[in-house]
Design an enzyme around this catalytic site. Structure first.
Site, PDB file in Angstrom:
ATOM      1  N   GLU A 108     -12.500  85.816  -4.648  1.00  8.14           N
ATOM      2  CA  GLU A 108     -11.169  86.376  -4.455  1.00  8.14           C
ATOM      3  C   GLU A 108     -10.795  86.247  -2.982  1.00  8.14           C
ATOM      4  OE1 GLU A 108     -10.916  90.403  -5.715  1.00  8.14           O
ATOM      5  OE2 GLU A 108     -11.557  89.996  -7.754  1.00  8.14           O
TER       6      GLU A 108
ATOM      7  N   ASP B 162      -6.121  99.578  -0.784  1.00 12.33           N
ATOM      8  CA  ASP B 162      -7.393  99.274  -0.136  1.00 12.33           C
ATOM      9  C   ASP B 162      -7.819 100.383   0.812  1.00 12.33           C
ATOM     10  OD1 ASP B 162      -7.995  96.585  -1.152  1.00 12.33           O
ATOM     11  OD2 ASP B 162      -6.080  96.087  -0.240  1.00 12.33           O
TER      12      ASP B 162
ATOM     13  N   TYR C 226      -9.666  92.893 -14.579  1.00 11.13           N
ATOM     14  CA  TYR C 226     -10.325  93.553 -13.446  1.00 11.13           C
ATOM     15  C   TYR C 226     -10.280  95.049 -13.722  1.00 11.13           C
ATOM     16  CZ  TYR C 226     -11.189  94.567  -8.418  1.00 11.13           C
ATOM     17  OH  TYR C 226     -11.691  95.005  -7.221  1.00 11.13           O
TER      18      TYR C 226
END
Length: 262
Positions: A44, A55, A170
């Site tokens: 990725e 994040d 995911y």
């Protein structure tokens, strides 16, 4: 997309993440080569962005370092193109946020992905209900729209998540930002089983996986193991000298996953 199919064909895949341009664009190719040498099955590439809201501190800092080094979207695609020439069989997935992906239009972005040999895209802040913003353009070019599922994705919403998804699912194993938590193994096993009952796509698990032991535990129940913040921490510590330590670390994860396969 056939590269992604192949990556999951022989047991749990090791999926690794790095931010493009961290610590600088010139350093990224050698770091990507180190991931491959260490045994990564899928890579990725994080597109640097000013507000990476999903994040945690490690990847936020990587984005800051990358942008401070002048990394551009053009750099991202140039690095991806060079990688594809060196590694024709390793899948590349771009991961990032809508603003850099859509600012020149979805068709432009999809064309650039196809031209650079990108296999899939994860856009963190385009929900499935807004798939028209990017999904059709990507699918028209054969680029998978990799979707995110979370512990709060219930049975009512799951069909929307899966509609139009490609490559793999995911599974974000915790409700929070990257790098700070590790979900209980039992809850992950239950969630993966629920997802696999609803789709034929591989299910890969990420968020909070740092050690070979954790990677092996996930590999026992999922089709893929995603590691990001731990690798980014190594890059933060070593800068342009990161390829050696990165390769050594990825080798430990790959070894643990391979033992599960056997």
């Amino acid at each position: 997309m056939t590269r992604l199919v192949s990556a999951f064909a022989h047991g749990p895949a090791l999926i690794t993440f790095v931010t493009v341009g961290d610590p600088c664009p010139a350093a990224t190719p050698a770091i990507l080569d180190a991931l491959v040498a260490g045994g990564a099955d899928v890579i990725e590439l994080g597109m640097p962005f000013t507000d990476p809201m999903a994040d945690g501190p490690a990847i936020q800092a990587a984005n800051i370092r990358s942008l401070a080094a002048g990394t551009t979207t053009a750099d991202t695609f140039a690095i991806a193109t060079g990688f594809r020439e060196r590694h024709p069989h390793i899948p590349l997935v771009l991961m990032g946020y809508a603003n850099p992906m859509l600012r020149r239009g979805p068709e432009w972005f999809a064309d650039a992905c196809a031209d650079a040999g990108i296999d899939g895209v994860i856009c963190v802040d385009i929900p499935p209900e807004e798939d028209d913003a990017l999904g059709p353009a990507l699918r028209a070019k054969g680029v998978a729209q990799v979707r995110l599922a979370t512990p709060t994705t219930d049975a009512a919403r799951l069909p929307a998540v899966l509609d139009g998804a490609g490559g793999f699912i995911y599974y974000v194993s915790v409700a929070g930002i990257t790098g700070l938590q590790q979900a209980a193994e039992g809850s992950i096993e239950d969630a993966v089983a629920r997802l696999k009952a609803a789709t034929d796509l591989p299910v890969a698990v990420g968020f909070g996986i740092r050690t070979p032991e954790q990677a092996a535990a996930i590999a026992r129940v999922a089709d893929g193991v995603i590691v990001g913040s731990a690798t980014v921490d190594i890059i933060a510590a070593h800068g342009v000298d990161a390829p050696g330590p990165v390769r050594a670390y990825i080798e430990t994860l790959k070894s643990a996953i391979t033992k599960v396969k056997s």
